[in-house]
Design an enzyme around this catalytic site. Sequence first.
Site, PDB file in Angstrom:
ATOM      1  N   GLY A   1       7.280 -17.639   1.648  1.00 58.26           N
ATOM      2  CA  GLY A   1       6.937 -17.827   3.061  1.00 58.26           C
ATOM      3  C   GLY A   1       7.457 -19.153   3.595  1.00 58.26           C
ATOM      4  O   GLY A   1       7.933 -19.233   4.737  1.00 58.26           O
TER       5      GLY A   1
ATOM      6  N   GLU B   1       2.431 -13.669   6.440  1.00 62.24           N
ATOM      7  CA  GLU B   1       1.141 -13.369   5.804  1.00 62.24           C
ATOM      8  C   GLU B   1       1.320 -13.669   4.324  1.00 62.24           C
ATOM      9  O   GLU B   1       2.194 -13.091   3.680  1.00 62.24           O
ATOM     10  CB  GLU B   1       0.748 -11.896   5.989  1.00 62.24           C
ATOM     11  CG  GLU B   1       0.342 -11.534   7.396  1.00 62.24           C
ATOM     12  CD  GLU B   1      -0.907 -12.247   7.892  1.00 62.24           C
ATOM     13  OE1 GLU B   1      -1.652 -12.828   7.077  1.00 62.24           O
ATOM     14  OE2 GLU B   1      -1.121 -12.248   9.113  1.00 62.24           O
TER      15      GLU B   1
ATOM     16  N   CYS C   1      -4.174  -9.366  -1.472  1.00 67.91           N
ATOM     17  CA  CYS C   1      -4.234 -10.708  -0.879  1.00 67.91           C
ATOM     18  C   CYS C   1      -5.645 -11.015  -0.397  1.00 67.91           C
ATOM     19  O   CYS C   1      -6.026 -12.169  -0.285  1.00 67.91           O
ATOM     20  CB  CYS C   1      -3.242 -10.806   0.267  1.00 67.91           C
ATOM     21  SG  CYS C   1      -3.390  -9.428   1.397  1.00 67.91           S
TER      22      CYS C   1
ATOM     23  N   GLN D   1       4.029 -10.509 -13.930  1.00 70.20           N
ATOM     24  CA  GLN D   1       2.708 -10.753 -13.345  1.00 70.20           C
ATOM     25  C   GLN D   1       1.654 -10.817 -14.448  1.00 70.20           C
ATOM     26  O   GLN D   1       0.742 -11.647 -14.389  1.00 70.20           O
ATOM     27  CB  GLN D   1       2.375  -9.654 -12.327  1.00 70.20           C
ATOM     28  CG  GLN D   1       1.060  -9.849 -11.606  1.00 70.20           C
ATOM     29  CD  GLN D   1       1.016 -11.106 -10.739  1.00 70.20           C
ATOM     30  OE1 GLN D   1       1.926 -11.370  -9.973  1.00 70.20           O
ATOM     31  NE2 GLN D   1      -0.051 -11.896 -10.872  1.00 70.20           N
TER      32      GLN D   1
HETATM   33  P1  NAD Z   1       7.240 -12.612  -2.982  1.00 71.18           P
HETATM   34  O1  NAD Z   1       7.122 -13.774  -2.063  1.00 71.18           O
HETATM   35  O2  NAD Z   1       7.772 -12.820  -4.334  1.00 71.18           O
HETATM   36  O3  NAD Z   1       8.172 -11.502  -2.318  1.00 71.18           O
HETATM   37  C1  NAD Z   1       7.905 -10.974  -1.032  1.00 71.18           C
HETATM   38  C2  NAD Z   1       9.206 -10.435  -0.462  1.00 71.18           C
HETATM   39  O4  NAD Z   1      10.087 -11.532  -0.196  1.00 71.18           O
HETATM   40  C3  NAD Z   1       9.959  -9.493  -1.403  1.00 71.18           C
HETATM   41  O5  NAD Z   1      10.535  -8.432  -0.663  1.00 71.18           O
HETATM   42  C4  NAD Z   1      11.034 -10.404  -1.975  1.00 71.18           C
HETATM   43  O6  NAD Z   1      12.168  -9.714  -2.443  1.00 71.18           O
HETATM   44  C5  NAD Z   1      11.364 -11.260  -0.773  1.00 71.18           C
HETATM   45  N1  NAD Z   1      12.035 -12.533  -1.082  1.00 71.18           N
HETATM   46  C6  NAD Z   1      11.958 -13.255  -2.222  1.00 71.18           C
HETATM   47  N2  NAD Z   1      12.728 -14.353  -2.133  1.00 71.18           N
HETATM   48  C7  NAD Z   1      13.309 -14.340  -0.908  1.00 71.18           C
HETATM   49  C8  NAD Z   1      14.200 -15.208  -0.208  1.00 71.18           C
HETATM   50  N3  NAD Z   1      14.659 -16.326  -0.772  1.00 71.18           N
HETATM   51  N4  NAD Z   1      14.566 -14.884   1.035  1.00 71.18           N
HETATM   52  C9  NAD Z   1      14.092 -13.767   1.633  1.00 71.18           C
HETATM   53  N5  NAD Z   1      13.252 -12.891   1.019  1.00 71.18           N
HETATM   54  C10 NAD Z   1      12.862 -13.179  -0.230  1.00 71.18           C
HETATM   55  O7  NAD Z   1       5.784 -11.924  -3.019  1.00 71.18           O
HETATM   56  P2  NAD Z   1       5.325 -10.684  -3.908  1.00 71.18           P
HETATM   57  O8  NAD Z   1       5.194 -11.153  -5.326  1.00 71.18           O
HETATM   58  O9  NAD Z   1       6.147  -9.471  -3.617  1.00 71.18           O
HETATM   59  O10 NAD Z   1       3.863 -10.390  -3.293  1.00 71.18           O
HETATM   60  C11 NAD Z   1       2.713 -11.019  -3.730  1.00 71.18           C
HETATM   61  C12 NAD Z   1       2.259 -12.051  -2.728  1.00 71.18           C
HETATM   62  O11 NAD Z   1       2.087 -11.446  -1.450  1.00 71.18           O
HETATM   63  C13 NAD Z   1       0.915 -12.663  -3.052  1.00 71.18           C
HETATM   64  O12 NAD Z   1       0.973 -14.053  -2.860  1.00 71.18           O
HETATM   65  C14 NAD Z   1      -0.025 -12.033  -2.037  1.00 71.18           C
HETATM   66  O13 NAD Z   1      -1.166 -12.803  -1.725  1.00 71.18           O
HETATM   67  C15 NAD Z   1       0.868 -11.873  -0.871  1.00 71.18           C
HETATM   68  N6  NAD Z   1       0.346 -10.871   0.061  1.00 71.18           N
HETATM   69  C16 NAD Z   1      -0.184 -11.301   1.246  1.00 71.18           C
HETATM   70  C17 NAD Z   1      -0.702 -10.394   2.150  1.00 71.18           C
HETATM   71  C18 NAD Z   1      -1.270 -10.852   3.458  1.00 71.18           C
HETATM   72  O14 NAD Z   1      -1.305 -10.053   4.373  1.00 71.18           O
HETATM   73  N7  NAD Z   1      -1.694 -12.098   3.594  1.00 71.18           N
HETATM   74  C19 NAD Z   1      -0.667  -9.032   1.846  1.00 71.18           C
HETATM   75  C20 NAD Z   1      -0.131  -8.630   0.634  1.00 71.18           C
HETATM   76  C21 NAD Z   1       0.389  -9.565  -0.247  1.00 71.18           C
END
Ligand code: NAD
Length: 479
Positions: A228, A245, A279, A326
């Site tokens: 993020g 998010e 999350c 994980q």
């Molecule tokens: P992640 O950040 O590893 O990946 C999320 C997405 O981002 C994936 O599609 C990934 O390929 C992409 N991504 C990764 N590196 C990138 C980059 N450099 N540039 C652009 N895109 C990139 O997260 P994850 O492991 O898939 O998901 C788990 C996380 O998501 C947990 O922290 C969880 O809390 C959070 N989450 C939050 C909510 C919410 O609504 N607050 C909901 C579900 C999950």
Amino acid sequence: MQRNLIGGEWVDGPRASRNINPSDTRDLIAEYAQADGPQARAAVAAAREAFAGWSLSTPQQRFDLLDAAGSEILARKAELGDLLAREEGKTLPEAIGEVARAGAIFKFFAGEALRLGGECLPSVRPGVGVEVTREPLGVVGLITPWNFPIAIPAWKLAPALAFGNCVVMKPADLVPGSAWALADILHRAGCPKGVFNLVMGRGSEVGAVLLEDPRVDAISFTGSVATGQKVAAACVARMAKFQLEMGGKNPMVVLDDADLGVAVTAAVNSGFFSTGQRCTASSRLIVTEGIHDRFVAAVVERLKALKVDDARKPGTDIGPVVDEKQLAQDLEYIAIGQAEGATLAAGGEAVERNADGAPGHYLRPALFTETTPAMRINREEVFGPVVSVIRAKNYDEALALANDTPFGLSAGIATTSLKHAAHFKRHSQAGMVMVNLPTAGVDYHVPFGGRKGSSFGPREQGRYAAEFYTVVKTAYTAA
Ligand code: NAD
């Protein structure tokens, strides 16, 4: 091999990824094409080209597309739920519920396409009229995580399309199947070419194109805090609109006056169901002295009875962790908790084979007791079935502990006191507050999102989604 959807055509990629079932790692679900940078840019170009037409489409056209997609998702919820459970590892009832939610989201936003209104006001100047309207943003890039393989794509995609935007979606690498099914449904429902594009691929390659390409007007991201932050930095650098998010370290407060059964059910559900990979999961149970020992004993008892097994097997309470990476992270945090001096009161052991002998990434749900707020297990998101209990002297201390976190997504309280419930709703520093309910499990027609380090930008879902997916115009007309 399942392919990407670019400009209305199914396109092969230079590479493929293997979608593996975490309940049985011998089970290959399918291979999915992985797009590269040039293909991601082609998808952006297709979306840009389609925008001129789609932004002027009638609300009826957008209603028809979303309504048809919603109907098909609902009609196929058992089959799509089976695919989701197979690729992500949540139990079949949870997976079917998620698919039904995705269908309902498409139906809801079909209606929102018809209801998008504006305001017409008299000007403060004589002889002038003022209109406030909402217009589509343009091309929106959607980047989604693995833990809700269909609901999160749906809650971004449906409002984006309902309000006249074109979309390039990059789903998480671990769960391409559900996203591909959505693309197939939209394509067959008559989505005009280029209006919706699917580009499966690596975050660092395909995701990076969406962040950097100036033809992408906005990014909606759900995932980890670390990613993020990269999304935010890239969007700020080129002044693109964005919404994030991210993680949570959600508290559930249990007061002396709580109904023990209600509190235990809410805590076990929100801490451990969906393998703790939500999350909105409660990972900190903040329990006042008078109920502490009874509550812990009852939770431990409940955990022992939970069946950890193949996600698709009837009777399974908790499926596997999503993948080996994980699982390693979960086990690392369990070791950290023990090294920090917390007591492991239940679970925490990896189980290499399920009841039928199939190899998978299983973990017995872990409960830590006698933890302190400064421990890493109480500050960092583990994102697995790992939960801590923190003792509190009274309600005031419990509230302070609940808010003592860099996150602010969801927070819960178990109490029979109206006074404490009302106070907690007002003073919890979370985007969503639950009274006598699990912190996870939300409605689809109301806003979703958090505060502090959990979220950035306008809320998702419900009518509030228009805030992100449209841009406001104020027009003045002389009479
Ligand atoms: P992640 O950040 O590893 O990946 C999320 C997405 O981002 C994936 O599609 C990934 O390929 C992409 N991504 C990764 N590196 C990138 C980059 N450099 N540039 C652009 N895109 C990139 O997260 P994850 O492991 O898939 O998901 C788990 C996380 O998501 C947990 O922290 C969880 O809390 C959070 N989450 C939050 C909510 C919410 O609504 N607050 C909901 C579900 C999950």
